[in-house]
Design a protein around this motif. Sequence first.
Motif, short mmCIF file in Angstrom:
data_model
loop_
_atom_site.label_atom_id
_atom_site.label_comp_id
_atom_site.label_asym_id
_atom_site.label_seq_id
_atom_site.Cartn_x
_atom_site.Cartn_y
_atom_site.Cartn_z
N VAL A 198 0.86 -1.17 0.00
CA VAL A 198 0.00 0.00 0.00
C VAL A 198 0.90 1.23 0.00
N PHE A 199 0.64 2.16 -0.91
CA PHE A 199 1.53 3.29 -1.09
C PHE A 199 0.73 4.58 -1.28
N SER A 200 1.45 5.69 -1.14
CA SER A 200 0.92 7.01 -1.50
C SER A 200 2.06 7.78 -2.15
N THR A 201 1.71 8.88 -2.80
CA THR A 201 2.71 9.71 -3.46
C THR A 201 2.57 11.15 -2.98
N PRO A 202 3.62 11.96 -3.12
CA PRO A 202 3.55 13.34 -2.63
C PRO A 202 2.39 14.14 -3.23
N ASP A 203 2.06 13.87 -4.48
CA ASP A 203 0.99 14.64 -5.12
C ASP A 203 -0.39 14.05 -4.85
N ARG A 204 -0.42 12.79 -4.38
CA ARG A 204 -1.70 12.13 -4.08
C ARG A 204 -1.56 11.37 -2.77
N PRO A 205 -1.94 11.98 -1.65
CA PRO A 205 -1.70 11.36 -0.35
C PRO A 205 -2.61 10.18 -0.01
N GLU A 206 -3.66 9.97 -0.81
CA GLU A 206 -4.54 8.85 -0.49
C GLU A 206 -3.80 7.52 -0.71
N ARG A 207 -4.11 6.55 0.12
CA ARG A 207 -3.43 5.25 0.05
C ARG A 207 -4.05 4.39 -1.04
N ARG A 208 -3.17 3.67 -1.73
CA ARG A 208 -3.59 2.83 -2.85
C ARG A 208 -2.86 1.49 -2.82
N VAL A 209 -3.48 0.46 -3.37
CA VAL A 209 -2.84 -0.84 -3.49
C VAL A 209 -1.86 -0.82 -4.65
#
Length: 407
Positions: free
Chosen positions: A23-34
């Motif tokens: 599960v990760f997030s990115t600086p431009d999109r803080p929502e968590r994703r698989v």
Amino acid sequence: MPDTWLDIAPDAHFGPSCLPYGVFSTPDRPERRVGVAIGDHVLDLGAAARAIGAPFAGAVSGASLDPLLASGRPVWEQVRAAVRSWLADPVREGDLRPHLHERAGVQLHLPFTVGDYVDFYSSEQHATNVGRIFRPDQQPLTPNWKHLPIGYHGRAGTVVPSGTPVVRPVGQRKTPADAAPLFGPSARLDIEAEVGFVVGAPSAHGERVPVASFADHVFGVFLVNDWSARDLQAWEYVPLGPFLGKSFATSVSPWVVPLQALDAARTAPPVRDPEPLEYLRDAEGEPWGLDISLEVRLNGHLLSRPPFSTMYWTPAQQLAHMTVNGASVRTGDFYASGTVSGTGRGEFGSLLELSWGGKEPVRLPGGAERSFLEDGDTVAITATAPGADGTVIGFGEVTGTVVPARL
């Protein structure tokens, strides 16, 4: 290594034979994703599945692995087969490229919601070493050790993702020389290099999970550091076992390697003597020993290489024993192997063993020594296993840095 349109090194730990989930997030999109790790990238699995119109898109589009875990083995196999197909088919490159992220630039999180947590004690060498350290005048193994996988229920609420600082615990401790218990920070903070197994498909209360059904319930494998305050543990554990000496933190790696990726790593476990009771016997032709090689580093210095293949009790037997009394398992439950240790000091999975109870400190580069951990120490555990067609399966790493106690 199987073909892929991505440029991946032949010896990459996260190649198409591995494809671990996280599960990760990115600086431009803080929502968590698989995500799925592939080479130096992370594929946003939910976005890719929606773009392609995959039937399992709903199971991989949330903020954790929980829906995928609960979907069961047929869906696990469908998802893995689909991702491998997408990465091998140049026609799919245009669909997937927009959803690939540089792995170095993402933030990783706890991959699933932890339900219950059980820790086992399944390395014969580790149990023998501990017995010799603490009971030098007695038999090192307890009378029940070769008859059942010994374990205890841990604290799910303090399972933390790799990289989380570990606050030195405080509590009671008492040595034989002390007239009364003392209170304060643990002076014998230790590690335990372990392997974890997360349950996907649950079992019903009152029903057993036989050894042969292991792969129908366990989704995948990851690394665990079961931090241990040996002085707190020594004073409190009689007669009920580990409590505050273990419950302050358990670190887990962020990538979960699917069980299917480890087919080539399966191996026969050690010979058991005496033969276990029938419910613990290995399924015919289906051994669940695993050829996983761990490495433990302290402040970047290699301490040991514990071999998981020597574990006396397999994860399939551990699950069978955990449910034989009718206790159910739920999606997100996980259990850990117990400290992995081999036959020589270069294969021990804890400082307790490496320093032989503190009597023989470990020497570090520059002349420093450690019997147990000091504030500021960073521990990293990594592992690899053989994959299909000579590839290497990687597990990433689980790390933690000790910070001072809060008094």
